[in-house]
Design a protein around this motif. Structure first.
Motif, mmCIF file in Angstrom:
data_model
loop_
_atom_site.group_PDB
_atom_site.id
_atom_site.type_symbol
_atom_site.label_atom_id
_atom_site.label_comp_id
_atom_site.label_asym_id
_atom_site.label_seq_id
_atom_site.Cartn_x
_atom_site.Cartn_y
_atom_site.Cartn_z
ATOM 1 N N THR A 203 0.842 -1.191 0.000
ATOM 2 C CA THR A 203 0.000 0.000 0.000
ATOM 3 C C THR A 203 0.877 1.240 0.000
ATOM 4 N N ILE A 204 0.322 2.336 -0.447
ATOM 5 C CA ILE A 204 1.069 3.588 -0.449
ATOM 6 C C ILE A 204 1.385 4.018 0.980
ATOM 7 N N ILE A 205 0.557 3.612 1.918
ATOM 8 C CA ILE A 205 0.811 3.909 3.328
ATOM 9 C C ILE A 205 2.087 3.210 3.786
ATOM 10 N N GLU A 206 2.241 1.938 3.415
ATOM 11 C CA GLU A 206 3.451 1.189 3.773
ATOM 12 C C GLU A 206 4.692 1.800 3.121
ATOM 13 N N ILE A 207 4.567 2.168 1.865
ATOM 14 C CA ILE A 207 5.700 2.750 1.141
ATOM 15 C C ILE A 207 6.100 4.082 1.761
ATOM 16 N N ARG A 208 5.140 4.950 1.980
ATOM 17 C CA ARG A 208 5.427 6.271 2.551
ATOM 18 C C ARG A 208 6.090 6.138 3.920
ATOM 19 N N LYS A 209 5.537 5.256 4.752
ATOM 20 C CA LYS A 209 6.087 5.066 6.094
ATOM 21 C C LYS A 209 7.546 4.619 6.037
ATOM 22 N N ARG A 210 7.857 3.651 5.195
ATOM 23 C CA ARG A 210 9.220 3.134 5.095
ATOM 24 C C ARG A 210 10.173 4.190 4.541
ATOM 25 N N TYR A 211 9.755 4.898 3.515
ATOM 26 C CA TYR A 211 10.630 5.914 2.923
ATOM 27 C C TYR A 211 10.873 7.076 3.884
ATOM 28 N N ILE A 212 9.868 7.451 4.654
ATOM 29 C CA ILE A 212 10.075 8.536 5.626
ATOM 30 C C ILE A 212 11.008 8.072 6.756
ATOM 31 N N GLU A 213 10.938 6.802 7.125
ATOM 32 C CA GLU A 213 11.865 6.270 8.135
ATOM 33 C C GLU A 213 13.306 6.406 7.665
ATOM 34 N N VAL A 214 13.551 6.076 6.410
ATOM 35 C CA VAL A 214 14.909 6.078 5.868
ATOM 36 C C VAL A 214 15.320 7.464 5.360
ATOM 37 N N PHE A 215 14.385 8.187 4.789
ATOM 38 C CA PHE A 215 14.657 9.511 4.199
ATOM 39 C C PHE A 215 13.684 10.545 4.758
ATOM 40 N N PRO A 216 13.899 11.012 5.988
ATOM 41 C CA PRO A 216 12.939 11.938 6.606
ATOM 42 C C PRO A 216 12.886 13.321 5.949
ATOM 43 N N LYS A 217 13.947 13.731 5.284
ATOM 44 C CA LYS A 217 13.956 15.031 4.621
ATOM 45 C C LYS A 217 13.315 14.899 3.237
ATOM 46 N N LYS A 218 12.448 15.847 2.928
ATOM 47 C CA LYS A 218 11.680 15.804 1.686
ATOM 48 C C LYS A 218 12.573 15.635 0.457
ATOM 49 N N GLU A 219 13.643 16.388 0.383
ATOM 50 C CA GLU A 219 14.516 16.346 -0.790
ATOM 51 C C GLU A 219 15.080 14.940 -1.016
ATOM 52 N N GLU A 220 15.538 14.296 0.059
ATOM 53 C CA GLU A 220 16.083 12.938 -0.051
ATOM 54 C C GLU A 220 14.987 11.931 -0.393
ATOM 55 N N PHE A 221 13.842 12.069 0.260
ATOM 56 C CA PHE A 221 12.700 11.199 0.006
ATOM 57 C C PHE A 221 12.333 11.227 -1.476
ATOM 58 N N VAL A 222 12.143 12.425 -2.006
ATOM 59 C CA VAL A 222 11.735 12.603 -3.398
ATOM 60 C C VAL A 222 12.801 12.038 -4.338
ATOM 61 N N LYS A 223 14.050 12.338 -4.072
ATOM 62 C CA LYS A 223 15.145 11.871 -4.931
ATOM 63 C C LYS A 223 15.187 10.351 -4.977
ATOM 64 N N HIS A 224 15.194 9.717 -3.832
ATOM 65 C CA HIS A 224 15.359 8.269 -3.788
ATOM 66 C C HIS A 224 14.129 7.517 -4.304
ATOM 67 N N LEU A 225 12.950 7.959 -3.918
ATOM 68 C CA LEU A 225 11.744 7.275 -4.383
ATOM 69 C C LEU A 225 11.599 7.410 -5.897
ATOM 70 N N SER A 226 11.772 8.613 -6.418
ATOM 71 C CA SER A 226 11.600 8.814 -7.857
ATOM 72 C C SER A 226 12.675 8.067 -8.651
ATOM 73 N N GLN A 227 13.910 8.058 -8.172
ATOM 74 C CA GLN A 227 14.980 7.329 -8.861
ATOM 75 C C GLN A 227 14.717 5.830 -8.856
ATOM 76 N N TRP A 228 14.205 5.315 -7.733
ATOM 77 C CA TRP A 228 13.947 3.881 -7.651
ATOM 78 C C TRP A 228 12.805 3.483 -8.588
ATOM 79 N N VAL A 229 11.746 4.274 -8.626
ATOM 80 C CA VAL A 229 10.619 3.951 -9.507
ATOM 81 C C VAL A 229 11.040 4.102 -10.972
ATOM 82 N N TYR A 230 11.920 5.049 -11.237
ATOM 83 C CA TYR A 230 12.410 5.252 -12.599
ATOM 84 C C TYR A 230 13.139 4.012 -13.106
#
Length: 111
Positions: A42-69
Motif C-alpha cells: 500500500t502507499i501507506i506502507e511505502i510512505r512510512k518506510r521511505y520517511i523512516e529512511v529519508f525523513p527530509k523531503k529532498e532525499e525522500f523525493v530523490k530516492h523514491l523517484s529514482q527507484w521507480v524510474y
C-alpha cells in the motif's frame, strides 16, 4: 499586490491538484490505501518506510523517484515487499513526473 497573491495561491493549489492527479492516475491502482485486492505494498506502507529512511523531503523525493524510474532489487529499501510481490516493473515515466508524484506522497497523510 493583492491580485498577485491571489494568483500565486491559485497556481499553487492547481499544482498541488496536478500532483494528486498524477498519483491517482498512475499509482493508486496497484498501491492502494487499503488491503483489498492487494497486488503491491500500500502507499501507506511505502510512505512510512521511505520517511523512516529519508525523513527530509529532498532525499525522500530523490530516492523514491529514482527507484521507480529504474527499479532495482539490490537498491530497494523494501526487500520484504519484493519477496512478497516481486520487483516493480519499469514503467517508462519521465523523472520529472516521478518527482512530482514523490512530492505528493511525501506531503500527503494517507489514511
Amino acid at each position: 499586490m493583492k491580485q498577485i497573491l491571489i494568483i500565486l495561491t491559485l497556481l499553487n493549489a492547481l499544482y498541488a491538484d496536478y500532483k494528486e492527479l498524477l498519483f491517482n492516475g498512475n499509482c493508486i491502482t496497484c498501491h492502494r490505501t487499503d488491503e483489498l485486492n492487494k497486488s503491491a505494498p500500500t502507499i501507506i506502507e511505502i510512505r512510512k518506510r521511505y520517511i523512516e529512511v529519508f525523513p527530509k523531503k529532498e532525499e525522500f523525493v530523490k530516492h523514491l523517484s529514482q527507484w521507480v524510474y529504474r527499479p532495482n532489487e539490490e537498491k530497494s529499501i523494501m526487500q520484504k515487499a519484493i519477496q512478497e510481490y516481486k520487483l516493480m516493473p519499469e514503467l517508462g515515466y519521465d523523472i520529472d513526473t516521478l518527482e512530482q508524484i514523490a512530492e505528493f506522497i511525501y506531503e500527503k497523510e494517507f489514511m
